[in-house]
Design an enzyme around this catalytic site. Structure first.
Site, short mmCIF file in Angstrom:
data_model
loop_
_atom_site.label_atom_id
_atom_site.label_comp_id
_atom_site.label_asym_id
_atom_site.label_seq_id
_atom_site.Cartn_x
_atom_site.Cartn_y
_atom_site.Cartn_z
CG HIS A 1 38.29 40.70 39.91
ND1 HIS A 1 39.57 41.32 39.71
CD2 HIS A 1 37.72 40.99 41.07
CE1 HIS A 1 39.66 42.23 40.80
NE2 HIS A 1 38.74 42.21 41.40
CG HIS B 1 34.97 42.30 42.86
ND1 HIS B 1 35.93 41.76 43.69
CD2 HIS B 1 33.72 41.77 43.23
CE1 HIS B 1 35.15 40.79 44.46
NE2 HIS B 1 33.88 40.84 44.13
CG ASP C 1 37.71 47.66 43.08
OD1 ASP C 1 37.02 46.39 42.91
OD2 ASP C 1 38.50 47.45 43.62
CG HIS C 2 39.39 45.44 39.53
ND1 HIS C 2 40.69 45.04 39.54
CD2 HIS C 2 39.35 45.39 40.85
CE1 HIS C 2 41.26 44.92 40.59
NE2 HIS C 2 40.19 44.94 41.69
CG ASP D 1 41.34 42.31 43.63
OD1 ASP D 1 42.36 43.09 42.96
OD2 ASP D 1 40.36 42.93 44.00
CG HIS E 1 43.80 46.07 44.99
ND1 HIS E 1 43.33 45.63 46.08
CD2 HIS E 1 42.74 46.30 43.96
CE1 HIS E 1 42.04 45.45 45.76
NE2 HIS E 1 41.51 45.97 44.51
#
Length: 312
Positions: free
Chosen positions: A63, A65, A67-68, A214, A272
């Site tokens: 996805h 976001h 942090d990815h 996530d 995570h």
């Protein structure tokens, strides 16, 4: 086949954990690496690991976001400088191409290899990639933005050559071994015919690895993980913070364990991890998960897990 964790933290880097990035080490199978997510600082983590960026073949994004994905532009440009001259494919949800090409264009980056970006928009489990070795499928999860999980299936492996049986015939090595292994019947110098099938052991099933983005608990988590050798599942919170997991569309360690148990998974790896669980505090997550699924591990940066053949 090995899973190597470059980053195991949630949201932002901490002193102990960088943000998310996972390597599927396929050097033995195809002389390449596959990466799943690429948070900020991933290429720095790679420098402190045995991973060679030049050998990366594919990047699968769960996805969008930060942090990815914030590590992607730097990773792509560094791959040019580290011997990466073969095509590189990025798979991700809609918006992936805009993010990558905008960053490369504004920074005037030049890549020395062909970059292929394949976006997807799926509502059910779908095959994303398939060749003679692997099938990769994905399905949507439940998160604040479109998030996905991946199921990587190694195709059934051919049986091993029965070398001892051949040695009894006086055949010790050479091109005959290769032909028989390929299933080609051969005739010896003395006229003896060898049926290849009689000198190859039984085939055995390939391995299955499931890596989820996530997500809050959902049906597709268990579907993607059904019968897997290993499930990599987020465990952002402990059970006492369940209200935060619900509020932010994440999972607790026990949520991950329930998904693993429902799917009949052999091993569960928690990743995570929220920065509120530092060092020994993170062991609480494993203790909670093991109440439901005994074979559970807690990932940490630069930790690896060798994916075994099925025990079944």
């Amino acid at each position: 086949m090995e899973i190597y964790f470059l980053g195991t933290g949630a949201g932002m880097p901490s002193k102990d954990r960088n943000v998310t990035s996972i390597i599927l080490n396929l050097l033995a199978e195809r002389n390449t690496y596959w990466m799943f997510d690429c948070g900020e600082g991933t290429q720095h983590q790679a420098l402190r690991s045995p991973i060679r960026i030049g050998k990366l073949e594919k990047l699968f994004i769960t996805h969008l976001h930060g942090d990815h994905i914030y590590g992607i532009p730097g990773l792509l440009t560094s791959r040019s400088y580290q011997g990466g001259d073969t095509p590189f494919t990025v798979y991700g949800p809609k918006g992936t191409e805009q993010f990558i090409l905008t960053a490369l264009s504004l920074s005037q980056a030049h890549l020395s290899y062909e970059l292929i970006i394949q976006e997807f928009d799926v509502s059910e489990e779908t095959v994303l990639f398939e060749d003679e070795q692997f099938v990769v499928s994905l399905a949507p999860l439940i998160h604040r933005v479109d998030s996905h999980g991946y199921r990587i299936v190694e195709k059934p492996q051919k049986g091993r050559l029965l070398v001892e049986k051949l040695k009894q015939l006086g055949i010790t090595s050479g091109p005959l071994f290769g032909k028989l292994k390929q299933g080609v019947d051969v005739t010896l110098d003395d006229g003896t015919s060898l049926n290849a099938r009689e000198y190859i052991g039984p085939s055995y099933p390939g391995r299955v690895v499931t890596i989820l983005g996530d997500t809050q608990p959902c049906e597709n988590s268990s579907k993607l993980a059904r019968g897997a050798n290993v499930l990599v599942h987020e465990a952002t919170f402990a059970e006492q913070k369940k209200h935060l997991a619900v509020e932010y569309d994440h999972s607790t360690a026990m949520d991950a364990a329930r998904a693993a148990q429902e799917a009949g998974v052999e091993a569960l790896i928690l990743t995570h991890i929220s920065s509120r669980y530092q060092k020994d505090e993170a062991e609480l997550l494993v203790q909670e998960a093991k109440q439901i699924h005994d074979c559970t591990y807690l990932a940490r940066d630069h930790w690896s897990y060798e994916v075994p053949r099925s025990k079944r």
